[in-house]
Design a protein around this motif. Structure first.
Motif, PDB file in Angstrom:
ATOM      1  N   ALA A   1       0.034   9.679  -7.546  1.00 29.50           N
ATOM      2  CA  ALA A   1      -0.854   8.214  -7.653  1.00 29.50           C
ATOM      3  C   ALA A   1      -2.226   8.388  -6.924  1.00 29.50           C
ATOM      4  CB  ALA A   1      -0.035   6.850  -6.368  1.00 29.50           C
ATOM      5  N   ALA A   2      -2.519   9.145  -5.603  1.00 26.78           N
ATOM      6  CA  ALA A   2      -3.841   9.136  -4.270  1.00 26.78           C
ATOM      7  C   ALA A   2      -4.983  10.122  -5.618  1.00 26.78           C
ATOM      8  CB  ALA A   2      -3.022   9.462  -3.751  1.00 26.78           C
ATOM      9  N   ARG A   3      -4.462  10.833  -5.823  1.00 29.00           N
ATOM     10  CA  ARG A   3      -5.251  11.241  -7.380  1.00 29.00           C
ATOM     11  C   ARG A   3      -6.061  11.588  -8.208  1.00 29.00           C
ATOM     12  NH1 ARG A   3      -5.115  17.179  -3.858  1.00 29.00           N
ATOM     13  NH2 ARG A   3      -5.224  16.436  -1.681  1.00 29.00           N
ATOM     14  N   TYR A   4      -4.394  10.422  -8.741  1.00 29.55           N
ATOM     15  CA  TYR A   4      -4.086  10.578 -10.174  1.00 29.55           C
ATOM     16  C   TYR A   4      -4.675   8.844 -11.125  1.00 29.55           C
ATOM     17  CZ  TYR A   4      -4.059  15.088 -11.219  1.00 29.55           C
ATOM     18  OH  TYR A   4      -4.034  16.716 -11.558  1.00 29.55           O
ATOM     19  N   LEU A   5      -4.410   8.242 -10.309  1.00 33.77           N
ATOM     20  CA  LEU A   5      -4.842   6.620 -10.774  1.00 33.77           C
ATOM     21  C   LEU A   5      -5.987   6.233 -10.600  1.00 33.77           C
ATOM     22  CD1 LEU A   5      -1.284   4.816  -9.536  1.00 33.77           C
ATOM     23  CD2 LEU A   5      -1.140   6.224 -11.548  1.00 33.77           C
ATOM     24  N   THR A   6      -6.556   5.535 -11.754  1.00 35.18           N
ATOM     25  CA  THR A   6      -8.081   5.498 -11.783  1.00 35.18           C
ATOM     26  C   THR A   6      -8.332   3.562 -11.789  1.00 35.18           C
ATOM     27  OG1 THR A   6      -8.251   7.517 -13.166  1.00 35.18           O
ATOM     28  CG2 THR A   6      -9.915   5.918 -12.848  1.00 35.18           C
ATOM     29  N   PRO A   7      -8.651   3.296  -9.719  1.00 33.06           N
ATOM     30  CA  PRO A   7      -8.639   2.016 -10.199  1.00 33.06           C
ATOM     31  C   PRO A   7      -9.986   1.537 -10.876  1.00 33.06           C
ATOM     32  CG  PRO A   7      -9.571   2.887  -8.613  1.00 33.06           C
ATOM     33  CD  PRO A   7      -8.756   4.402  -9.094  1.00 33.06           C
ATOM     34  N   ASN A   8      -9.831  -0.155 -11.448  1.00 30.47           N
ATOM     35  CA  ASN A   8     -11.201  -0.792 -12.104  1.00 30.47           C
ATOM     36  C   ASN A   8     -11.273  -2.111 -11.484  1.00 30.47           C
ATOM     37  OD1 ASN A   8      -8.584  -1.527 -13.190  1.00 30.47           O
ATOM     38  ND2 ASN A   8      -8.104  -0.869 -14.688  1.00 30.47           N
ATOM     39  N   GLY A   9     -10.320  -2.202 -10.601  1.00 25.86           N
ATOM     40  CA  GLY A   9     -10.458  -3.778  -9.942  1.00 25.86           C
ATOM     41  C   GLY A   9      -9.774  -4.754 -10.244  1.00 25.86           C
ATOM     42  N   ARG A  10      -8.139  -4.262 -11.921  1.00 28.72           N
ATOM     43  CA  ARG A  10      -7.904  -4.847 -12.348  1.00 28.72           C
ATOM     44  C   ARG A  10      -6.217  -4.581 -11.861  1.00 28.72           C
ATOM     45  NH1 ARG A  10      -8.661  -5.237 -18.397  1.00 28.72           N
ATOM     46  NH2 ARG A  10      -6.980  -7.098 -18.218  1.00 28.72           N
ATOM     47  N   ARG A  11      -5.979  -2.607 -11.578  1.00 30.26           N
ATOM     48  CA  ARG A  11      -4.970  -2.567 -11.151  1.00 30.26           C
ATOM     49  C   ARG A  11      -4.146  -2.558 -10.345  1.00 30.26           C
ATOM     50  NH1 ARG A  11      -5.532   3.652 -14.550  1.00 30.26           N
ATOM     51  NH2 ARG A  11      -4.434   2.580 -16.685  1.00 30.26           N
ATOM     52  N   ARG A  12      -3.479  -2.714  -9.562  1.00 28.41           N
ATOM     53  CA  ARG A  12      -2.092  -2.328  -8.007  1.00 28.41           C
ATOM     54  C   ARG A  12      -1.505  -1.494  -8.142  1.00 28.41           C
ATOM     55  NH1 ARG A  12      -2.023  -6.966  -5.226  1.00 28.41           N
ATOM     56  NH2 ARG A  12      -1.906  -5.466  -3.682  1.00 28.41           N
ATOM     57  N   VAL A  13      -2.011  -1.232  -7.157  1.00 26.87           N
ATOM     58  CA  VAL A  13      -0.871   0.589  -6.468  1.00 26.87           C
ATOM     59  C   VAL A  13      -0.384  -0.408  -5.581  1.00 26.87           C
ATOM     60  CG1 VAL A  13      -1.299   2.500  -5.926  1.00 26.87           C
ATOM     61  CG2 VAL A  13      -2.644   2.228  -7.356  1.00 26.87           C
ATOM     62  N   ILE A  14       1.214  -0.496  -5.151  1.00 29.12           N
ATOM     63  CA  ILE A  14       1.782  -0.637  -4.272  1.00 29.12           C
ATOM     64  C   ILE A  14       3.079   0.126  -4.015  1.00 29.12           C
ATOM     65  CG2 ILE A  14       3.345  -2.404  -3.141  1.00 29.12           C
ATOM     66  CD1 ILE A  14       2.495  -4.270  -5.465  1.00 29.12           C
ATOM     67  N   GLY A  15       2.883   0.492  -2.889  1.00 25.67           N
ATOM     68  CA  GLY A  15       3.497   1.783  -1.860  1.00 25.67           C
ATOM     69  C   GLY A  15       3.857   1.237  -0.430  1.00 25.67           C
ATOM     70  N   SER A  16       5.002   2.138  -0.100  1.00 30.00           N
ATOM     71  CA  SER A  16       5.337   1.502   1.240  1.00 30.00           C
ATOM     72  C   SER A  16       4.466   2.753   1.993  1.00 30.00           C
ATOM     73  CB  SER A  16       6.977   2.252   1.572  1.00 30.00           C
ATOM     74  OG  SER A  16       6.942   1.738   2.794  1.00 30.00           O
ATOM     75  N   PHE A  17       3.189   2.503   2.348  1.00 30.29           N
ATOM     76  CA  PHE A  17       2.041   3.516   2.884  1.00 30.29           C
ATOM     77  C   PHE A  17       1.910   3.469   3.874  1.00 30.29           C
ATOM     78  CE2 PHE A  17      -0.163   2.555  -1.743  1.00 30.29           C
ATOM     79  CZ  PHE A  17       0.373   3.322  -2.217  1.00 30.29           C
ATOM     80  N   ARG A  18       2.412   2.210   4.608  1.00 33.25           N
ATOM     81  CA  ARG A  18       2.656   2.148   6.375  1.00 33.25           C
ATOM     82  C   ARG A  18       3.494   1.713   7.009  1.00 33.25           C
ATOM     83  NH1 ARG A  18      -1.269  -1.154   3.930  1.00 33.25           N
ATOM     84  NH2 ARG A  18      -3.241  -1.660   4.274  1.00 33.25           N
ATOM     85  N   HIS A  19       4.423   1.680   6.469  1.00 31.25           N
ATOM     86  CA  HIS A  19       6.018   2.332   6.707  1.00 31.25           C
ATOM     87  C   HIS A  19       6.588   3.364   6.821  1.00 31.25           C
ATOM     88  CE1 HIS A  19       9.902   1.555   8.461  1.00 31.25           C
ATOM     89  NE2 HIS A  19      10.775   1.731   7.456  1.00 31.25           N
ATOM     90  N   GLY A  20       6.767   3.919   4.913  1.00 28.42           N
ATOM     91  CA  GLY A  20       6.686   5.120   5.053  1.00 28.42           C
ATOM     92  C   GLY A  20       8.309   5.181   4.429  1.00 28.42           C
ATOM     93  N   SER A  21       9.101   3.795   3.363  1.00 31.20           N
ATOM     94  CA  SER A  21      10.150   4.159   3.585  1.00 31.20           C
ATOM     95  C   SER A  21      10.311   5.042   1.741  1.00 31.20           C
ATOM     96  CB  SER A  21      10.944   2.526   3.796  1.00 31.20           C
ATOM     97  OG  SER A  21      11.847   3.599   3.516  1.00 31.20           O
ATOM     98  N   MET A  22      11.758   5.403   1.799  1.00 30.77           N
ATOM     99  CA  MET A  22      11.737   6.182   0.659  1.00 30.77           C
ATOM    100  C   MET A  22      12.698   5.091  -0.025  1.00 30.77           C
ATOM    101  SD  MET A  22      13.197   9.931   1.480  1.00 30.77           S
ATOM    102  CE  MET A  22      14.265  10.304  -0.569  1.00 30.77           C
ATOM    103  N   ALA A  23      12.799   5.394  -1.242  1.00 28.67           N
ATOM    104  CA  ALA A  23      13.411   4.597  -2.074  1.00 28.67           C
ATOM    105  C   ALA A  23      12.783   2.764  -2.604  1.00 28.67           C
ATOM    106  CB  ALA A  23      14.621   4.354  -1.785  1.00 28.67           C
ATOM    107  N   ASN A  24      11.380   2.883  -2.498  1.00 29.54           N
ATOM    108  CA  ASN A  24      10.291   1.892  -2.311  1.00 29.54           C
ATOM    109  C   ASN A  24      10.301   1.232  -3.635  1.00 29.54           C
ATOM    110  OD1 ASN A  24       8.459   3.641  -1.793  1.00 29.54           O
ATOM    111  ND2 ASN A  24       7.122   2.120  -1.968  1.00 29.54           N
ATOM    112  N   ALA A  25       9.987   2.400  -4.806  1.00 30.55           N
ATOM    113  CA  ALA A  25       9.193   2.473  -5.480  1.00 30.55           C
ATOM    114  C   ALA A  25       9.842   1.734  -6.566  1.00 30.55           C
ATOM    115  CB  ALA A  25       9.000   3.183  -6.618  1.00 30.55           C
TER     116      ALA A  25
END
Length: 578
Positions: free
Chosen positions: A389-413
């Motif tokens: 996601a970090a390297r391939y998803l292209t942001p454009n101001g309308r897309r959203r990328v949500i993850g457990s980026f601070r807690h780092g839990s598995m199984a969140n997606a």
């Protein structure tokens, strides 16, 4: 009865606060609340397979909408299942209210069946957590709601089941409530100190996080004024990378490009809206920081200047005080460095990728980026899916990328995708799931099917815990117990009643993604990917691998960076020719 029951009042007040659903699993101590939902218009009970999934779903809904979302768990195990999702919500700044029901009030403290103490359990992952009695209603609930919204965090209402059925302490009186906190305006002295530091510095780098949301144009304008390269943390990618001629990539464990070098070689590093948690990726000197949360200031690095303020408000106050810099040499060198770094990494994985077996996961991610909707919501599993996601998803101001980026839990997606899809059934929601994460909360496939949610699940199945394998490698250990038997998740999804497509031939990747994304219903697209895709490019030495935490200017994880190399090339066109 002069006043409504506690349960009826609670549900009505949540509805009046804009809540449209409560995620949870029904249970005896929750029965009064569930029944109140049944009798109340414009709010629904969303049955999930695990309360943990319900908490993740509420967290994602809150992040997509910016409004309060709610989850619930019955007494004992029901509400302790909420923990992972609530930690995630609280650390992600998602306004979530959790209803943690309790055993019968007369049995509390008697080691009764399923007894826990939620008012203690949830203290570390909430801004407000209290036992609420009938006489405290409706006032206590108003406080809980306003605290969750005002702090962008979690409130936990602990409610014994028997008390939920009793008469509340007062009528449900309408009251004005703030739906979101106001921007923090910085003090004039702090802004002047920042301006003085910026003007005195020969070279400046801006490093941006999620706190730059809503301030994209201001950041770019400041970068143009001081000719600063702009790097970002993972949380800042979606809000600052697009339409940014000063972009030099991302720093951190998933970093790429020239961001690390730019942050370390500038005379002044300005941290904007980021509580970047890795001090070894920061220079630990020559740093200023702007953040709306004063507790973040100086938490990761010593500061020369600290500014307590919203990023947009601060830059608007700063710009009239900042001189236009004219020496572009540092900026241009970082832009060149960035483009060259990306070119080298892309070359390592670009050759014959469409014919490589097992499928390269980065190829799947690149095709997904091209085919997904311009306003898609991507929910991303912790682990290697974060890398793609970090390297391939292209942001454009309308897309959203949500993850457990601070807690780092598995199984969140997948549960995050459930909440994002409930927030808007007409918006494309894509769960980028790893096989390890999907297996952990596999039951949420049933939730997707039960509610006919058109979630698209893109499954990277490498039969391995890839990120853990990499961590062992970096620590000099052989990977151990990171792999499992190959599993046909597509067959499992079909058994649940979800359309599933399984791909082993890379020539079928693009067509399968196009077909699945176009389907109006839920689809699982399983790609059998290469477990060795995290291999190190040949130019990286073993010594650099061991020291990669201090050498992030080199790309450790293989796999390229997708369209970001095109962005880097485009930004080079802005460099004046001699």
């Amino acid at each position: 009865m002069a006043h409504p029951t506690v349960a009826r009042q609670l549900v009505q007040m949540l509805r009046d606060a804009g809540v449209r659903r409560i995620y949870g699993v029904v249970g005896d101590s929750l029965n009064p609340v569930v029944d109140a939902v049944r009798h109340t218009d414009d709010i629904e009970w969303v049955h999930v397979s695990n309360e943990e999934g319900g908490a993740f779903a509420a967290a994602a809904e809150a992040q997509v909408t910016g409004r309060l979302a709610v989850c619930a768990g019955s007494c004992g195990p029901g509400n302790t299942h909420l923990l992972q999702g609530l930690y995630d919500a609280h650390r992600s700044g998602a306004p979530v209210l959790a209803i943690a029901s309790q055993i019968q009030s007369q049995e509390i403290g008697m080691a009764f069946f399923q007894e826990t103490h939620p008012e203690r359990t949830f203290q570390d992952c909430s801004s407000w957590c209290e036992v609420v009695t009938p006489k405290q209603m409706p006032h206590a609930l108003r406080v809980a709601i306003q605290t969750a919204v005002g702090t962008r965090g979690v409130s936990v209402v602990v409610l014994p089941g028997d008390l939920a059925a009793e008469e509340s302490g007062g009528p449900t009186v309408p009251t004005a409530m703030v739906s979101e906190p106001s921007p923090v305006r910085p003090g004039a002295g702090q802004v002047q100190a920042l301006a003085d530091a910026v003007n005195a510095a020969r070279t400046v780098t801006l490093f941006c996080g999620a706190g730059c949301a809503g301030a994209h144009d201001e950041v770019v304008q400041l970068a143009g004024r001081v000719l600063a390269p702009v790097g970002h943390a993972l949380g800042g990618k979606e809000v600052i990378q697009y339409d940014n001629p000063f972009d030099v990539g991302m720093s951190g464990l998933l970093g790429y490009g020239a961001a690390h070098k730019a942050t370390h070689e500038a005379d002044l590093l300005v941290l904007l809206g980021t509580d970047f948690p890795y001090p070894n990726f920061l220079p630990q000197r020559r740093t200023a920081q702007v953040d709306a949360d004063a507790a973040h200031l100086g938490r990761r690095t010593p500061l020369e200047v600290a500014v307590h303020g919203d990023v947009g408000e601060t830059i608007r106050a700063l710009l009239p005080l900042v001189d236009q810099k004219t020496d572009r040499r540092f900026l241009d060198s970082m832009l060149h460095e960035h483009a060259e770094a990306l070119e080298q990494v892309v070359g390592a994985y670009a050759s014959r990728v469409e014919r490589m077996r097992p499928i390269h996961p980065e190829y799947v991610a690149a095709q997904l980026d091209e085919l997904a909707a311009d306003d898609a919501v991507f929910t991303v599993d912790t682990g290697m899916c974060n890398v793609w996601a970090a390297r391939y998803l292209t942001p454009n101001g309308r897309r959203r990328v949500i993850g457990s980026f601070r807690h780092g839990s598995m199984a969140n997606a997948l549960p995050h995708a459930v909440g994002a899809q409930f927030a808007d059934r007409g918006r494309q929601v894509v769960s980028m799931s790893g096989d390890g994460g999907l297996a952990m909360l596999l039951g949420e496939l049933i939730t997707v099917r039960l509610h006919r949610l058109p979630v698209k699940i893109v499954l990277f199945n490498n039969a391995s815990l890839g990120m853990v394998k990499l961590e062992m490698l970096v620590d000099g250990m052989p990977d151990f117990e990171t792999d499992h038997e190959p599993t046909d998740f597509a067959a499992i999804a079909r058994g649940v009643g979800i359309r599933a497509l399984r791909v082993e031939d890379p020539r079928d990747v693009r067509g399968t993604l196009a077909e699945g994304l176009a389907d109006p219903g839920p689809v699982l697209m399983e790609f059998v990917t290469d477990p060795n895709a995290l291999s190190i490019p040949p130019a990286i030495t073993g010594e650099q691998i061991r020291g990669f935490a201090l050498s992030a200017s080199k790309t450790v994880l293989g796999g390229g960076v997708g369209k970001m190399v095109d962005l880097a090339r485009a930004n080079l066109r802005n460099v004046p020719r001699p």
